[in-house]
Design a protein around this motif. Structure first.
Motif, PDB file in Angstrom:
ATOM      1  N   CYS A 204       0.833  -1.209   0.000  1.00 29.02           N
ATOM      2  CA  CYS A 204       0.000   0.000   0.000  1.00 29.02           C
ATOM      3  C   CYS A 204       0.867   1.259   0.000  1.00 29.02           C
ATOM      4  N   ILE A 205       0.539   2.215  -0.873  1.00 31.69           N
ATOM      5  CA  ILE A 205       1.355   3.434  -0.941  1.00 31.69           C
ATOM      6  C   ILE A 205       0.768   4.593  -0.137  1.00 31.69           C
ATOM      7  N   ARG A 206      -0.441   4.416   0.403  1.00 28.77           N
ATOM      8  CA  ARG A 206      -1.045   5.468   1.231  1.00 28.77           C
ATOM      9  C   ARG A 206      -1.457   4.904   2.589  1.00 28.77           C
TER      10      ARG A 206
ATOM     11  N   CYS B  80      -4.473   1.410   3.209  1.00 32.31           N
ATOM     12  CA  CYS B  80      -5.588   2.331   2.978  1.00 32.31           C
ATOM     13  C   CYS B  80      -6.808   1.596   2.444  1.00 32.31           C
ATOM     14  N   GLY B  81      -6.586   0.500   1.720  1.00 35.28           N
ATOM     15  CA  GLY B  81      -7.703  -0.320   1.257  1.00 35.28           C
ATOM     16  C   GLY B  81      -8.516   0.300   0.137  1.00 35.28           C
TER      17      GLY B  81
ATOM     18  N   CYS C 262      -4.531   4.218  -4.980  1.00 40.79           N
ATOM     19  CA  CYS C 262      -3.514   3.280  -4.497  1.00 40.79           C
ATOM     20  C   CYS C 262      -3.569   2.001  -5.335  1.00 40.79           C
TER      21      CYS C 262
ATOM     22  N   CYS D 298      -3.501  -1.548  -3.451  1.00 35.74           N
ATOM     23  CA  CYS D 298      -4.739  -1.872  -2.723  1.00 35.74           C
ATOM     24  C   CYS D 298      -5.876  -2.147  -3.707  1.00 35.74           C
TER      25      CYS D 298
HETATM   26 ZN   LIG Z   1      -3.446   1.412  -0.198  1.00 31.45          ZN
END
Ligand SMILES: [Zn+2]
Ligand SMILES: [Zn+2]
Length: 509
Positions: A20-22, A43-44, A51, A54
Protein backbone atom coordinates in the motif's frame (compact mmCIF):
# COMPACT_ATOMS: atom_id res chain seq x y z
CA UNK A 1 15.16 18.87 -3.51
CA UNK A 2 16.11 15.22 -3.19
CA UNK A 3 13.34 14.26 -0.80
CA UNK A 4 10.27 14.18 -3.07
CA UNK A 5 12.29 12.20 -5.58
CA UNK A 6 13.19 9.58 -2.97
CA UNK A 7 9.55 9.32 -2.07
CA UNK A 8 8.59 8.73 -5.71
CA UNK A 9 11.14 5.95 -5.97
CA UNK A 10 9.90 4.32 -2.76
CA UNK A 11 6.36 4.51 -4.13
CA UNK A 12 7.34 2.83 -7.38
CA UNK A 13 9.06 0.00 -5.54
CA UNK A 14 6.08 -0.36 -3.22
CA UNK A 15 3.79 -0.72 -6.22
CA UNK A 16 6.03 -3.44 -7.66
CA UNK A 17 5.81 -5.36 -4.39
CA UNK A 18 2.09 -4.89 -3.91
CA UNK A 19 2.56 -2.72 -0.82
CA UNK A 20 0.00 0.00 0.00
CA UNK A 21 1.36 3.43 -0.94
CA UNK A 22 -1.04 5.47 1.23
CA UNK A 23 -0.88 3.68 4.58
CA UNK A 24 -2.81 5.09 7.54
CA UNK A 25 -0.67 5.43 10.67
CA UNK A 26 -2.40 4.51 13.93
CA UNK A 27 -0.99 4.26 17.43
CA UNK A 28 -1.65 0.85 18.93
CA UNK A 29 -1.47 0.39 22.67
CA UNK A 30 -1.04 -3.25 23.69
CA UNK A 31 -2.89 -3.65 27.00
CA UNK A 32 -1.16 -6.96 27.75
CA UNK A 33 2.43 -5.81 27.34
CA UNK A 34 1.96 -2.10 27.83
CA UNK A 35 3.82 -1.50 24.61
CA UNK A 36 2.74 1.42 22.43
CA UNK A 37 3.76 1.58 18.79
CA UNK A 38 2.74 3.20 15.54
CA UNK A 39 1.31 0.71 13.06
CA UNK A 40 0.65 1.22 9.35
CA UNK A 41 -2.75 0.01 8.17
CA UNK A 42 -3.31 -0.36 4.40
CA UNK A 43 -5.59 2.33 2.98
CA UNK A 44 -7.70 -0.32 1.26
CA UNK A 45 -8.74 1.98 -1.59
CA UNK A 46 -10.53 0.19 -4.43
CA UNK A 47 -9.39 2.88 -6.89
CA UNK A 48 -6.21 2.56 -8.88
CA UNK A 49 -5.80 6.33 -9.05
CA UNK A 50 -5.53 6.43 -5.26
CA UNK A 51 -3.51 3.28 -4.50
CA UNK A 52 -2.80 0.74 -7.26
CA UNK A 53 -1.65 -2.11 -4.95
CA UNK A 54 -4.74 -1.87 -2.72
CA UNK A 55 -6.98 -1.57 -5.80
CA UNK A 56 -5.44 -4.67 -7.32
CA UNK A 57 -5.79 -6.68 -4.12
CA UNK A 58 -9.36 -5.50 -3.80
CA UNK A 59 -10.17 -6.59 -7.35
CA UNK A 60 -8.66 -10.04 -6.78
CA UNK A 61 -10.76 -10.46 -3.63
CA UNK A 62 -13.87 -9.45 -5.55
CA UNK A 63 -13.10 -11.98 -8.26
CA UNK A 64 -12.67 -14.72 -5.65
CA UNK A 65 -15.96 -13.69 -4.06
CA UNK A 66 -17.76 -13.74 -7.42
CA UNK A 67 -16.34 -17.14 -8.34
CA UNK A 68 -17.19 -18.72 -5.01
CA UNK A 69 -20.86 -17.81 -5.05
CA UNK A 70 -21.86 -18.17 -8.67
CA UNK A 71 -22.46 -21.91 -8.88
CA UNK A 72 -22.94 -22.96 -5.26
CA UNK A 73 -24.54 -26.40 -5.09
CA UNK A 74 -25.41 -26.24 -1.41
CA UNK A 75 -27.54 -23.69 0.43
CA UNK A 76 -25.37 -21.11 2.16
CA UNK A 77 -25.68 -20.99 5.95
CA UNK A 78 -26.57 -17.52 7.01
CA UNK A 79 -27.51 -17.70 10.69
CA UNK A 80 -25.09 -15.29 12.33
CA UNK A 81 -23.34 -16.44 15.51
CA UNK A 82 -24.30 -14.79 18.78
CA UNK A 83 -21.96 -11.84 19.27
CA UNK A 84 -19.35 -12.42 21.95
CA UNK A 85 -18.73 -9.96 24.80
CA UNK A 86 -15.61 -8.79 23.04
CA UNK A 87 -17.46 -8.06 19.84
CA UNK A 88 -20.17 -6.19 21.74
CA UNK A 89 -17.53 -4.16 23.52
CA UNK A 90 -15.92 -3.18 20.23
CA UNK A 91 -19.19 -2.03 18.75
CA UNK A 92 -20.09 -0.04 21.85
CA UNK A 93 -16.68 1.56 21.91
CA UNK A 94 -17.06 2.48 18.28
CA UNK A 95 -20.42 4.09 19.03
CA UNK A 96 -18.76 6.24 21.73
CA UNK A 97 -16.03 7.32 19.35
CA UNK A 98 -18.60 8.10 16.67
CA UNK A 99 -20.50 10.32 19.11
CA UNK A 100 -17.27 12.15 19.96
CA UNK A 101 -16.51 12.63 16.30
CA UNK A 102 -20.00 13.95 15.58
CA UNK A 103 -19.66 16.39 18.47
CA UNK A 104 -16.41 17.70 17.02
CA UNK A 105 -17.95 17.96 13.57
CA UNK A 106 -20.87 19.89 15.00
CA UNK A 107 -18.51 22.29 16.73
CA UNK A 108 -16.83 22.82 13.36
CA UNK A 109 -13.57 21.23 14.50
CA UNK A 110 -11.21 19.11 12.44
CA UNK A 111 -12.31 15.46 12.78
CA UNK A 112 -9.47 13.79 10.88
CA UNK A 113 -7.96 12.32 14.07
CA UNK A 114 -11.15 10.67 15.18
CA UNK A 115 -11.91 9.59 11.62
CA UNK A 116 -8.65 7.68 11.69
CA UNK A 117 -9.65 6.02 14.98
CA UNK A 118 -12.95 4.98 13.45
CA UNK A 119 -11.15 3.50 10.44
CA UNK A 120 -8.96 1.46 12.78
CA UNK A 121 -11.94 0.30 14.80
CA UNK A 122 -13.84 -0.79 11.69
CA UNK A 123 -10.88 -2.95 10.76
CA UNK A 124 -10.78 -4.41 14.28
CA UNK A 125 -14.51 -5.07 14.19
CA UNK A 126 -14.24 -6.99 10.93
CA UNK A 127 -11.20 -8.88 12.15
CA UNK A 128 -13.09 -9.86 15.28
CA UNK A 129 -15.36 -11.83 12.97
CA UNK A 130 -18.27 -9.47 12.50
CA UNK A 131 -19.79 -8.74 9.15
CA UNK A 132 -20.27 -5.44 7.42
CA UNK A 133 -20.08 -1.94 8.76
CA UNK A 134 -21.51 -0.66 12.02
CA UNK A 135 -23.17 2.23 10.22
CA UNK A 136 -24.80 -0.26 7.84
CA UNK A 137 -28.48 0.35 8.51
CA UNK A 138 -29.54 3.45 10.37
CA UNK A 139 -32.18 6.10 10.26
CA UNK A 140 -35.91 5.67 9.84
CA UNK A 141 -37.95 5.55 6.69
CA UNK A 142 -40.78 7.91 6.01
CA UNK A 143 -44.11 6.21 5.54
CA UNK A 144 -45.24 6.99 2.03
CA UNK A 145 -48.83 7.67 1.16
CA UNK A 146 -50.43 4.65 -0.50
CA UNK A 147 -51.37 6.80 -3.50
CA UNK A 148 -47.72 7.17 -4.37
CA UNK A 149 -46.73 3.57 -3.81
CA UNK A 150 -44.70 2.04 -6.61
CA UNK A 151 -47.09 0.22 -8.90
CA UNK A 152 -46.42 -3.48 -9.29
CA UNK A 153 -45.30 -4.19 -12.84
CA UNK A 154 -47.26 -6.51 -15.03
CA UNK A 155 -45.24 -9.71 -14.69
CA UNK A 156 -45.90 -13.40 -14.07
CA UNK A 157 -45.48 -14.38 -10.44
CA UNK A 158 -44.37 -17.82 -9.29
CA UNK A 159 -44.83 -19.38 -5.89
CA UNK A 160 -41.73 -18.76 -3.76
CA UNK A 161 -39.53 -21.74 -2.97
CA UNK A 162 -37.19 -21.27 -0.03
CA UNK A 163 -33.99 -21.93 -1.90
CA UNK A 164 -31.19 -19.77 -3.23
CA UNK A 165 -30.00 -22.40 -5.73
CA UNK A 166 -31.05 -22.53 -9.34
CA UNK A 167 -32.36 -25.54 -11.24
CA UNK A 168 -30.07 -28.28 -12.44
CA UNK A 169 -30.40 -30.29 -15.65
CA UNK A 170 -29.58 -33.90 -16.32
CA UNK A 171 -27.87 -34.53 -19.65
CA UNK A 172 -28.29 -37.70 -21.72
CA UNK A 173 -24.92 -38.96 -20.46
CA UNK A 174 -26.19 -38.70 -16.90
CA UNK A 175 -24.13 -35.65 -15.95
CA UNK A 176 -25.74 -32.85 -13.98
CA UNK A 177 -25.47 -29.31 -15.29
CA UNK A 178 -25.87 -26.19 -13.19
CA UNK A 179 -26.41 -23.29 -15.56
CA UNK A 180 -26.30 -19.68 -14.43
CA UNK A 181 -26.79 -16.32 -16.08
CA UNK A 182 -24.66 -13.34 -16.98
CA UNK A 183 -26.84 -10.29 -17.57
CA UNK A 184 -25.99 -6.79 -18.79
CA UNK A 185 -28.52 -3.99 -18.29
CA UNK A 186 -28.21 -0.59 -19.89
CA UNK A 187 -30.02 2.75 -19.60
CA UNK A 188 -32.03 4.17 -22.52
CA UNK A 189 -30.70 6.45 -25.24
CA UNK A 190 -30.43 10.19 -24.57
CA UNK A 191 -29.44 11.00 -28.16
CA UNK A 192 -27.19 9.46 -30.81
CA UNK A 193 -23.54 8.98 -29.80
CA UNK A 194 -20.35 8.35 -31.72
CA UNK A 195 -17.22 7.10 -29.91
CA UNK A 196 -18.72 7.96 -26.53
CA UNK A 197 -19.76 11.56 -27.35
CA UNK A 198 -23.12 12.89 -28.60
CA UNK A 199 -23.36 13.71 -32.30
CA UNK A 200 -25.59 16.65 -31.41
CA UNK A 201 -24.86 17.90 -27.87
CA UNK A 202 -27.73 20.41 -28.06
CA UNK A 203 -30.43 17.76 -28.34
CA UNK A 204 -28.76 15.17 -26.09
CA UNK A 205 -31.00 14.82 -23.02
CA UNK A 206 -28.46 15.64 -20.27
CA UNK A 207 -31.11 16.26 -17.61
CA UNK A 208 -32.60 12.82 -18.09
CA UNK A 209 -29.11 11.26 -18.23
CA UNK A 210 -28.22 13.02 -14.96
CA UNK A 211 -31.41 11.96 -13.16
CA UNK A 212 -31.12 8.38 -14.41
CA UNK A 213 -27.54 8.19 -13.09
CA UNK A 214 -28.61 9.66 -9.72
CA UNK A 215 -31.37 7.06 -9.26
CA UNK A 216 -29.76 4.09 -11.00
CA UNK A 217 -29.23 2.09 -7.80
CA UNK A 218 -32.97 2.25 -7.02
CA UNK A 219 -33.76 0.84 -10.44
CA UNK A 220 -31.37 -2.03 -9.82
CA UNK A 221 -33.13 -2.76 -6.49
CA UNK A 222 -36.48 -2.91 -8.30
CA UNK A 223 -35.05 -5.23 -10.92
CA UNK A 224 -33.88 -7.67 -8.25
CA UNK A 225 -37.27 -7.59 -6.53
CA UNK A 226 -39.04 -8.32 -9.81
CA UNK A 227 -36.53 -10.99 -10.75
CA UNK A 228 -37.13 -12.84 -7.49
CA UNK A 229 -40.88 -12.58 -7.84
CA UNK A 230 -40.84 -14.06 -11.33
CA UNK A 231 -38.15 -16.69 -10.68
CA UNK A 232 -39.95 -18.03 -7.61
CA UNK A 233 -36.78 -18.53 -5.57
CA UNK A 234 -34.41 -16.35 -3.56
CA UNK A 235 -32.21 -15.39 -6.52
CA UNK A 236 -28.64 -14.42 -5.57
CA UNK A 237 -26.39 -12.12 -7.57
CA UNK A 238 -22.99 -10.49 -7.78
CA UNK A 239 -23.15 -7.30 -9.81
CA UNK A 240 -20.88 -4.42 -10.74
CA UNK A 241 -21.83 -0.94 -11.89
CA UNK A 242 -19.57 0.36 -14.63
CA UNK A 243 -19.48 3.36 -16.94
CA UNK A 244 -20.36 2.95 -20.58
CA UNK A 245 -18.40 4.95 -23.10
CA UNK A 246 -21.24 7.49 -23.28
CA UNK A 247 -20.70 7.86 -19.47
CA UNK A 248 -24.03 6.35 -18.40
CA UNK A 249 -23.76 3.70 -15.67
CA UNK A 250 -24.64 0.15 -16.65
CA UNK A 251 -24.85 -3.11 -14.78
CA UNK A 252 -23.17 -6.48 -15.18
CA UNK A 253 -24.75 -9.17 -13.10
CA UNK A 254 -23.79 -12.76 -12.38
CA UNK A 255 -27.02 -14.52 -11.38
CA UNK A 256 -27.08 -17.89 -9.64
CA UNK A 257 -29.53 -20.18 -11.43
CA UNK A 258 -31.25 -19.69 -14.73
CA UNK A 259 -34.42 -18.30 -16.30
CA UNK A 260 -35.55 -18.27 -19.92
CA UNK A 261 -33.89 -15.44 -21.82
CA UNK A 262 -37.23 -14.04 -22.96
CA UNK A 263 -38.41 -13.85 -19.37
CA UNK A 264 -35.28 -11.93 -18.30
CA UNK A 265 -35.93 -9.41 -21.06
CA UNK A 266 -39.57 -9.16 -20.03
CA UNK A 267 -38.52 -8.39 -16.43
CA UNK A 268 -36.06 -5.71 -17.54
CA UNK A 269 -38.70 -4.11 -19.77
CA UNK A 270 -41.33 -4.06 -17.01
CA UNK A 271 -39.02 -2.68 -14.32
CA UNK A 272 -39.17 1.02 -13.46
CA UNK A 273 -38.68 3.31 -10.47
CA UNK A 274 -40.66 6.44 -9.66
CA UNK A 275 -38.96 9.27 -7.80
CA UNK A 276 -41.45 11.01 -5.51
CA UNK A 277 -39.64 14.27 -4.94
CA UNK A 278 -40.71 17.91 -5.44
CA UNK A 279 -40.20 19.35 -8.94
CA UNK A 280 -36.72 20.50 -9.93
CA UNK A 281 -37.40 21.92 -13.38
CA UNK A 282 -38.09 25.60 -12.73
CA UNK A 283 -35.55 27.56 -10.72
CA UNK A 284 -37.22 29.88 -8.22
CA UNK A 285 -34.04 31.29 -6.72
CA UNK A 286 -30.76 31.71 -8.58
CA UNK A 287 -27.81 34.02 -9.07
CA UNK A 288 -27.66 36.58 -6.22
CA UNK A 289 -31.29 36.06 -5.29
CA UNK A 290 -31.08 33.11 -2.94
CA UNK A 291 -33.18 32.10 0.09
CA UNK A 292 -31.95 33.60 3.36
CA UNK A 293 -31.52 31.77 6.65
CA UNK A 294 -33.74 32.91 9.46
CA UNK A 295 -34.17 29.86 11.64
CA UNK A 296 -35.21 28.13 8.43
CA UNK A 297 -34.88 29.28 4.80
CA UNK A 298 -37.11 32.08 3.55
CA UNK A 299 -37.82 34.02 0.36
CA UNK A 300 -35.30 36.94 0.30
CA UNK A 301 -37.97 39.41 -0.91
CA UNK A 302 -41.14 38.49 0.95
CA UNK A 303 -39.61 36.80 4.00
CA UNK A 304 -42.04 33.94 3.50
CA UNK A 305 -40.63 30.71 4.97
CA UNK A 306 -40.09 28.01 2.34
CA UNK A 307 -41.79 24.64 2.81
CA UNK A 308 -39.67 22.15 4.74
CA UNK A 309 -38.75 18.85 3.11
CA UNK A 310 -41.58 17.00 4.87
CA UNK A 311 -44.10 19.71 3.99
CA UNK A 312 -43.01 19.61 0.36
CA UNK A 313 -43.48 15.84 0.29
CA UNK A 314 -46.97 16.21 1.73
CA UNK A 315 -47.84 18.66 -1.04
CA UNK A 316 -46.68 16.43 -3.91
CA UNK A 317 -49.11 15.98 -6.78
CA UNK A 318 -49.87 12.65 -8.38
CA UNK A 319 -47.01 12.77 -10.87
CA UNK A 320 -43.54 11.59 -9.87
CA UNK A 321 -40.63 13.98 -10.43
CA UNK A 322 -38.83 11.32 -12.44
CA UNK A 323 -39.39 7.81 -13.75
CA UNK A 324 -36.37 5.69 -14.58
CA UNK A 325 -36.35 2.56 -16.78
CA UNK A 326 -33.78 0.39 -18.51
CA UNK A 327 -33.15 0.76 -22.24
CA UNK A 328 -33.91 -1.90 -24.87
CA UNK A 329 -30.39 -3.28 -24.79
CA UNK A 330 -30.59 -6.30 -22.49
CA UNK A 331 -27.93 -8.91 -22.84
CA UNK A 332 -28.53 -12.36 -21.34
CA UNK A 333 -26.01 -15.14 -21.56
CA UNK A 334 -26.14 -18.67 -20.13
CA UNK A 335 -22.97 -19.76 -18.32
CA UNK A 336 -21.94 -23.18 -17.02
CA UNK A 337 -20.15 -23.67 -13.71
CA UNK A 338 -16.39 -23.94 -13.99
CA UNK A 339 -16.29 -23.32 -17.75
CA UNK A 340 -13.72 -20.98 -19.37
CA UNK A 341 -16.76 -18.89 -20.22
CA UNK A 342 -17.52 -18.39 -16.53
CA UNK A 343 -13.93 -17.27 -15.89
CA UNK A 344 -14.10 -14.81 -18.74
CA UNK A 345 -17.33 -13.33 -17.38
CA UNK A 346 -15.75 -12.90 -13.93
CA UNK A 347 -12.82 -11.05 -15.45
CA UNK A 348 -15.24 -8.92 -17.45
CA UNK A 349 -17.34 -8.17 -14.36
CA UNK A 350 -14.34 -6.84 -12.48
CA UNK A 351 -12.63 -5.19 -15.44
CA UNK A 352 -13.27 -1.55 -14.51
CA UNK A 353 -13.55 -1.94 -10.75
CA UNK A 354 -10.27 -0.13 -10.13
CA UNK A 355 -11.37 2.91 -12.17
CA UNK A 356 -13.77 5.62 -11.06
CA UNK A 357 -16.77 6.24 -13.31
CA UNK A 358 -15.33 9.43 -14.80
CA UNK A 359 -11.82 8.08 -15.21
CA UNK A 360 -12.07 6.43 -18.60
CA UNK A 361 -12.28 9.60 -20.71
CA UNK A 362 -10.73 9.41 -24.12
CA UNK A 363 -10.31 12.35 -26.48
CA UNK A 364 -11.52 15.93 -26.66
CA UNK A 365 -15.13 15.22 -27.66
CA UNK A 366 -15.59 12.85 -24.73
CA UNK A 367 -14.01 15.28 -22.26
CA UNK A 368 -16.41 17.99 -23.41
CA UNK A 369 -19.27 15.52 -23.08
CA UNK A 370 -18.19 14.78 -19.50
CA UNK A 371 -18.00 18.51 -18.72
CA UNK A 372 -21.57 19.02 -19.98
CA UNK A 373 -22.72 16.04 -17.91
CA UNK A 374 -21.14 17.54 -14.76
CA UNK A 375 -22.83 20.87 -15.64
CA UNK A 376 -26.21 19.16 -15.85
CA UNK A 377 -25.57 17.54 -12.47
CA UNK A 378 -24.61 20.79 -10.79
CA UNK A 379 -28.15 21.96 -9.93
CA UNK A 380 -29.81 18.53 -9.94
CA UNK A 381 -30.82 17.55 -6.36
CA UNK A 382 -28.88 14.40 -5.47
CA UNK A 383 -30.73 13.51 -2.26
CA UNK A 384 -33.29 14.98 0.16
CA UNK A 385 -30.48 16.80 2.00
CA UNK A 386 -28.99 18.39 -1.15
CA UNK A 387 -28.64 22.23 -0.92
CA UNK A 388 -29.88 22.39 -4.54
CA UNK A 389 -33.48 22.16 -3.26
CA UNK A 390 -33.21 25.83 -2.28
CA UNK A 391 -33.06 26.68 -5.99
CA UNK A 392 -36.48 25.09 -6.44
CA UNK A 393 -38.01 26.76 -3.38
CA UNK A 394 -37.86 23.87 -0.92
CA UNK A 395 -35.84 23.62 2.28
CA UNK A 396 -33.54 20.60 2.11
CA UNK A 397 -34.07 17.90 4.71
CA UNK A 398 -32.05 18.78 7.86
CA UNK A 399 -31.61 22.34 6.58
CA UNK A 400 -28.87 24.34 8.29
CA UNK A 401 -27.29 27.75 7.71
CA UNK A 402 -24.72 28.12 4.94
CA UNK A 403 -26.35 25.95 2.29
CA UNK A 404 -25.82 27.22 -1.27
CA UNK A 405 -27.43 25.67 -4.36
CA UNK A 406 -24.85 24.51 -6.89
CA UNK A 407 -22.30 23.89 -4.15
CA UNK A 408 -23.37 20.44 -2.88
CA UNK A 409 -20.34 18.51 -1.69
CA UNK A 410 -21.88 15.08 -2.14
CA UNK A 411 -20.04 12.57 -4.33
CA UNK A 412 -22.84 12.36 -6.90
CA UNK A 413 -22.01 15.79 -8.39
CA UNK A 414 -18.29 15.09 -8.79
CA UNK A 415 -16.67 14.34 -12.17
CA UNK A 416 -15.32 11.03 -10.83
CA UNK A 417 -18.82 9.80 -10.06
CA UNK A 418 -21.01 11.37 -12.75
CA UNK A 419 -24.22 11.11 -10.77
CA UNK A 420 -23.73 7.57 -9.52
CA UNK A 421 -22.54 7.74 -5.91
CA UNK A 422 -23.66 4.23 -4.95
CA UNK A 423 -21.60 1.13 -4.40
CA UNK A 424 -19.77 -0.24 -7.42
CA UNK A 425 -20.12 -3.86 -6.34
CA UNK A 426 -23.51 -5.18 -5.29
CA UNK A 427 -23.52 -8.61 -3.69
CA UNK A 428 -26.67 -10.25 -2.37
CA UNK A 429 -26.56 -11.50 1.19
CA UNK A 430 -26.58 -15.22 0.42
CA UNK A 431 -24.08 -15.14 -2.42
CA UNK A 432 -20.89 -16.76 -1.16
CA UNK A 433 -21.61 -16.96 2.55
CA UNK A 434 -18.78 -14.55 3.12
CA UNK A 435 -18.16 -10.84 3.22
CA UNK A 436 -15.12 -9.25 1.63
CA UNK A 437 -13.49 -9.08 5.06
CA UNK A 438 -13.98 -12.82 5.41
CA UNK A 439 -12.46 -13.46 2.00
CA UNK A 440 -9.54 -11.33 3.17
CA UNK A 441 -9.36 -13.41 6.33
CA UNK A 442 -9.18 -16.55 4.16
CA UNK A 443 -5.99 -15.29 2.57
CA UNK A 444 -4.50 -14.28 5.90
CA UNK A 445 -5.27 -17.67 7.39
CA UNK A 446 -3.66 -19.35 4.41
CA UNK A 447 -0.44 -17.37 4.77
CA UNK A 448 -0.27 -17.89 8.53
CA UNK A 449 -0.82 -21.63 8.09
CA UNK A 450 1.94 -21.77 5.52
CA UNK A 451 4.18 -20.07 8.06
CA UNK A 452 3.18 -22.58 10.71
CA UNK A 453 1.55 -19.98 12.96
CA UNK A 454 -1.82 -20.25 14.59
CA UNK A 455 -4.39 -17.74 13.33
CA UNK A 456 -5.99 -16.83 16.61
CA UNK A 457 -8.59 -14.08 16.76
CA UNK A 458 -7.28 -10.95 18.43
CA UNK A 459 -8.54 -10.39 21.96
CA UNK A 460 -10.62 -7.23 21.47
CA UNK A 461 -9.55 -5.92 24.89
CA UNK A 462 -5.91 -6.27 24.00
CA UNK A 463 -5.39 -3.25 21.77
CA UNK A 464 -6.44 0.35 22.07
CA UNK A 465 -6.18 2.36 18.87
CA UNK A 466 -5.43 6.03 18.86
CA UNK A 467 -5.02 8.59 16.15
CA UNK A 468 -1.53 9.79 15.41
CA UNK A 469 -1.08 13.51 16.00
CA UNK A 470 0.46 15.52 13.19
CA UNK A 471 4.20 15.72 13.77
CA UNK A 472 4.26 12.64 16.05
CA UNK A 473 8.00 11.82 16.26
CA UNK A 474 7.23 8.09 16.04
CA UNK A 475 5.84 8.44 12.54
CA UNK A 476 8.72 8.14 10.11
CA UNK A 477 8.63 9.97 6.75
CA UNK A 478 6.39 8.18 4.27
CA UNK A 479 9.33 7.02 2.13
CA UNK A 480 10.90 5.26 5.10
CA UNK A 481 7.59 3.65 6.07
CA UNK A 482 7.11 2.35 2.54
CA UNK A 483 10.62 0.89 2.43
CA UNK A 484 9.98 -0.81 5.77
CA UNK A 485 6.79 -2.40 4.49
CA UNK A 486 8.59 -3.53 1.34
CA UNK A 487 11.36 -5.15 3.37
CA UNK A 488 8.79 -6.91 5.52
CA UNK A 489 6.92 -8.14 2.46
CA UNK A 490 10.15 -9.49 0.99
CA UNK A 491 10.98 -11.34 4.22
CA UNK A 492 7.57 -13.02 4.19
CA UNK A 493 7.85 -13.96 0.53
CA UNK A 494 11.30 -15.47 1.03
CA UNK A 495 10.06 -17.39 4.05
CA UNK A 496 7.05 -18.73 2.13
CA UNK A 497 9.25 -19.74 -0.79
CA UNK A 498 11.58 -21.60 1.55
CA UNK A 499 8.64 -23.46 3.09
CA UNK A 500 7.38 -24.40 -0.37
CA UNK A 501 10.78 -25.75 -1.34
CA UNK A 502 10.96 -27.73 1.86
CA UNK A 503 7.58 -29.33 1.34
CA UNK A 504 8.53 -30.21 -2.25
CA UNK A 505 11.90 -31.60 -1.22
CA UNK A 506 12.08 -32.49 2.50
CA UNK A 507 15.73 -33.65 2.23
CA UNK A 508 16.80 -30.06 1.59
CA UNK A 509 16.29 -29.35 5.30
ZN1 LIG B 1 -3.45 1.41 -0.20
ZN1 LIG C 1 -26.33 17.24 -3.93
Amino acid sequence: MAQPLARDVAEEIAKLHGVCIRPVALRRLDMTTGKSEVVDVPCGSPLESKCPPCAKRNRQLRMAQCREGWHLDEEPIITPDEPTDGQRWLVEFRADMQAKRDEEAKAGENTSDLDAVLTGLDIEINEAGMRGNVLGRMGSKRVRSTKRRQDAPDLPKRKMASTTLGRTFEAADGRTYRPSLFVTLTLPSYGKVLNGAPIDPDTYDYVRAARDALHFSKLVDRFVQNLRRVAGYDVQYFATVEPQKRLAPHLHMAVRGTLPRAEMKQIAAATYHQVWWPQADEARFEGDRLPIWNDGYADPDTGEVLPTWDEALDQLGDKPMHVIRFGDQVDVKGVLAGSPDADQCIRYLSKYLTKSLGETLDGQAQREHAARFVDALRYEPCSPTCPNWLRYGVQPKNAKPGMVPGCCRSKAHKPEHLGYAGRRVLVSRKWSNKTLAEHKQDRRTWVLEALGQADEPTDPHRYVWQPVRPGDPDVAPIGVRLLRSIAERQRWRAHLRRLEELSANPQAA
